[in-house]
Design an enzyme around this catalytic site. Structure first.
Site, PDB file in Angstrom:
ATOM      1  N   SER A  90       0.769  -1.184   0.214  1.00 14.17           N
ATOM      2  CA  SER A  90       0.048   0.054   0.090  1.00 14.17           C
ATOM      3  C   SER A  90       0.733   1.349   0.000  1.00 14.17           C
ATOM      4  O   SER A  90       0.176   2.426  -0.037  1.00 14.17           O
ATOM      5  CB  SER A  90      -1.004   0.049   1.215  1.00 14.17           C
ATOM      6  OG  SER A  90      -0.150   0.202   2.555  1.00 14.17           O
ATOM      7  N   THR A 202      -2.263   2.812   3.317  1.00 18.55           N
ATOM      8  CA  THR A 202      -1.674   3.895   3.271  1.00 18.55           C
ATOM      9  C   THR A 202      -0.574   3.929   4.819  1.00 18.55           C
ATOM     10  O   THR A 202      -1.180   3.429   5.664  1.00 18.55           O
ATOM     11  CB  THR A 202      -2.415   5.152   3.391  1.00 18.55           C
ATOM     12  OG1 THR A 202      -3.218   5.149   2.345  1.00 18.55           O
ATOM     13  CG2 THR A 202      -1.854   6.567   3.550  1.00 18.55           C
ATOM     14  N   THR A 220       1.710   7.073   0.387  1.00 15.97           N
ATOM     15  CA  THR A 220       0.905   6.125  -0.285  1.00 15.97           C
ATOM     16  C   THR A 220       1.030   5.609  -1.418  1.00 15.97           C
ATOM     17  O   THR A 220       1.444   6.452  -2.302  1.00 15.97           O
ATOM     18  CB  THR A 220      -0.547   6.468   0.413  1.00 15.97           C
ATOM     19  OG1 THR A 220      -1.853   5.197  -0.286  1.00 15.97           O
ATOM     20  CG2 THR A 220      -0.960   7.591  -0.674  1.00 15.97           C
ATOM     21  N   ARG A 230      -4.599   9.590 -11.090  1.00 12.20           N
ATOM     22  CA  ARG A 230      -5.415  10.064  -9.791  1.00 12.20           C
ATOM     23  C   ARG A 230      -4.467  10.371  -8.574  1.00 12.20           C
ATOM     24  O   ARG A 230      -3.531   9.831  -8.541  1.00 12.20           O
ATOM     25  CB  ARG A 230      -6.297   8.815  -9.504  1.00 12.20           C
ATOM     26  CG  ARG A 230      -7.203   8.801  -8.391  1.00 12.20           C
ATOM     27  CD  ARG A 230      -6.594   8.296  -6.972  1.00 12.20           C
ATOM     28  NE  ARG A 230      -7.446   8.080  -5.872  1.00 12.20           N
ATOM     29  CZ  ARG A 230      -7.040   7.907  -4.726  1.00 12.20           C
ATOM     30  NH1 ARG A 230      -5.707   7.413  -4.334  1.00 12.20           N
ATOM     31  NH2 ARG A 230      -8.008   7.813  -3.643  1.00 12.20           N
ATOM     32  N   THR A 253      -6.073   7.519   6.872  1.00 11.60           N
ATOM     33  CA  THR A 253      -5.858   6.214   5.989  1.00 11.60           C
ATOM     34  C   THR A 253      -7.207   5.923   5.392  1.00 11.60           C
ATOM     35  O   THR A 253      -8.201   6.199   6.046  1.00 11.60           O
ATOM     36  CB  THR A 253      -5.122   5.109   6.443  1.00 11.60           C
ATOM     37  OG1 THR A 253      -5.702   4.480   7.530  1.00 11.60           O
ATOM     38  CG2 THR A 253      -3.613   5.713   6.833  1.00 11.60           C
ATOM     39  N   GLY A 254      -7.262   5.360   4.330  1.00  7.59           N
ATOM     40  CA  GLY A 254      -8.556   4.742   3.725  1.00  7.59           C
ATOM     41  C   GLY A 254      -8.999   5.310   2.556  1.00  7.59           C
ATOM     42  O   GLY A 254      -8.147   6.217   1.743  1.00  7.59           O
TER      43      GLY A 254
HETATM   44  N1  GLY Z   1      -5.970   7.289   1.333  1.00  4.80           N
HETATM   45  C1  GLY Z   1      -5.378   6.767   0.478  1.00  4.80           C
HETATM   46  C2  GLY Z   1      -5.858   7.180  -0.867  1.00  4.80           C
HETATM   47  O1  GLY Z   1      -6.990   7.076  -0.987  1.00  4.80           O
HETATM   48  O2  GLY Z   1      -5.061   7.222  -1.876  1.00  4.80           O
END
Ligand code: GLY
Length: 353
Positions: A90, A202, A220, A230, A253-254
Site C-alpha cells: 500500500s 497508506t 501511499t 489519480r 488512511t482509507g
Molecule cells: N488514502 C489513500 C488514498 O486514497 O489514496
C-alpha cells in the site's frame, strides 16, 4: 506481527536508532539531533502515532524523539521503513500500481516548528516519496510538486530511479486486468487467485517531541489500479495530514475521495483547537464523512461501504484514533510500541444492498 514489540526488539531498534542519530544518518535532516532538556522540564509527553501498519514506524520515530531528533525527521524515518518494505503493497516500493501497471506514489508532510509543508503527487520511480515531500518543504518556495516535475526534482537531489513493481504487485495487477472485463481477450483468473477488494492502504504518522513540537506525514501508493494520474487525499495538505504546532496534528488512511471532501486532517485539528480530545475529534470528523457520503457508497442500513480512519495527537502528547468500524492503530506512548483498538462509529460493516 505481535501486537507489541518485544523488549529484545525494542533494545535492538533502540541501538539501531542510536547509531542512526548521527546527523549524517538522517537524509536531509531538518536539523541535527540535540540534547533533550531534563525530563522534569519536558513540555509534552513524547508520542508517535500511526496507522496499524506503522508499528515499526512508531518505534523508530519514538527512538529518534528520545535522542533529540527533529519531530519531522522522526516521522519520516519511521514511515520510510514501510515505504522501503516490498511486502507492504500500500506504500512505496511494492505498492500496487495504477490501471496501466505503473506505481504512482503520493505523500505530504507538515513541520510544526517552522510552519512549513511539502507534498508530491503521482511520483513514479522513487521509493520514498515522504523524503521527497520533505525536500519540497525544506528547500523550495513551493508546497506541491507532481508527476514528471516531482521526479526530476528528486533526481536532482540524488534519488535513484527504480522499478517499484515487485513480483507480487505485478501479479496482482495482471490478475486484476484479466478479470476486468469478461469479454476482452484476457482469460479470467479464478476468483480465489486474485484480489477481491481494491486496497486503499497508506501510512500516516504523527509525533510530538518532549518540547511539544509536532509533525505529521502521510505516504501511499493510493487506490490500487486507479485511473492513471489519480491523486488521493494523502498528498493534500489538510486532507491526508495537517499540523498546527499550537494545537497538534492529524492524518488519515482509507478512502481518499471521502477524506478530500471533508478536509479531514485540517478538520480534526480544528476540532482539537476547540477543545476536543484527539479521539473525539477523530470521531467528529468521521461523522462529517458520513454526512457527505453519496448514496451509491452507502449500504441498505445507511452506513458507508468503505473504510476510513483518522489519527490525532495534541500538543501535550495526548493521542487517539477512530474509524467507521472496529480496527487497530499503532502508537508509542513512552512505554512501548503497540497496536491499540480504534474508537469507531459502527459495530459492523455496512450491510450490502
Ligand atoms: N488514502 C489513500 C488514498 O486514497 O489514496
Amino acid at each position: 506481527m505481535s501486537d507489541s514489540l518485544s523488549r529484545r526488539d525494542f533494545l535492538t531498534s533502540t541501538a539501531a536508532g542510536v547509531a542512526a542519530t548521527g546527523a549524517l544518518d538522517i537524509a536531509f535532516p531538518m536539523r541535527p539531533p540535540r540534547p533533550l532538556p531534563p525530563q522534569g522540564r519536558w513540555a509534552a509527553k513524547p508520542v508517535a502515532v500511526s496507522s496499524a501498519n506503522g508499528l515499526r514506524a512508531v518505534q523508530k520515530a519514538f527512538d529518534l524523539l528520545l535522542q533529540g531528533a527533529d519531530t519531522l525527521d522522526a516521522v519520516i524515518e519511521g514511515v520510510k521503513i514501510q515505504e522501503l518494505d516490498p511486502n507492504d503493497d500500500s506504500v512505496g516500493y511494492g505498492g500496487l500500481p495504477n490501471a496501466d501497471g505503473v506505481v504512482q506514489l503520493d505523500a505530504s508532510c507538515m513541520h510544526g516548528p517552522t510552519k512549513r509543508a511539502g507534498a508530491v503527487g503521482a511520483l513514479e520511480g522513487i521509493k520514498t516519496p515522504s523524503e521527497v515531500a520533505k525536500l519540497v518543504l525544506k528547500y523550495t518556495n513551493h508546497i506541491f510538486l507532481v508527476g514528471e516535475g516531482a521526479k526530476h526534482f528528486a533526481l536532482q537531489y540524488g534519488f535513484k530511479e527504480e522499478d517499484l513493481l515487485t513480483e507480487h504487485s505485478r501479479e496482482a495487477w495482471l490478475h486484476w486486468r484479466a478479470n476486468l472485463n469478461p469479454d476482452d481477450d484476457y482469460l479470467d483468473v479464478p476468483e480465489t487467485e486474485h484480489l477481491s477488494a481494491r486496497p486503499t492502504g497508506t501510512i500516516n504518522c504523527n509525533a510530538v517531541t518532549p518540547q511539544g513540537d509536532v509533525s505529521s506525514v502521510t505516504t501511499t501508493s493510493g487506490l490500487a489500479f486507479k485511473i492513471p494520474g489519480r491523486v488521493g487525499d494523502s498528498p493534500l495538505i489538510g486532507a491526508g495530514q495537517y499540523t498546527d504546532n499550537d494545537v497538534g496534528a492529524a492524518g488519515s488512511t482509507g478512502r481518499g475521495e471521502s477524506n478530500i471532501k471533508v478536509c479531514g486532517g485540517f478538520l480534526t485539528v480544528e476540532f482539537m483547537r476547540r477543545g476536543m480530545k484527539p479521539t473525539d475529534a477523530c470521531l467528529e470528523t468521521l461523522k462529517r464523512v458520513v454526512q457527505l457520503t453519496e448514496p451509491r457508497l452507502l449500504g441498505r442500513d445507511g452506513r458507508p461501504k468503505f473504510s476510513i480512519n483518522f489519527y490525532a495527537v495534541n500538543k501535550r502528547g495526548d493521542f487517539g484514533a477512530a474509524s467507521l468500524y472496529p480496527g487497530r492503530y499503532a502508537a508509542h506512548d513512552g512505554s512501548e510500541a503497540k497496536l491499540r483498538d480504534l474508537a469507531y462509529l459502527y459495530e459492523r460493516p455496512a450491510a450490502s444492498r
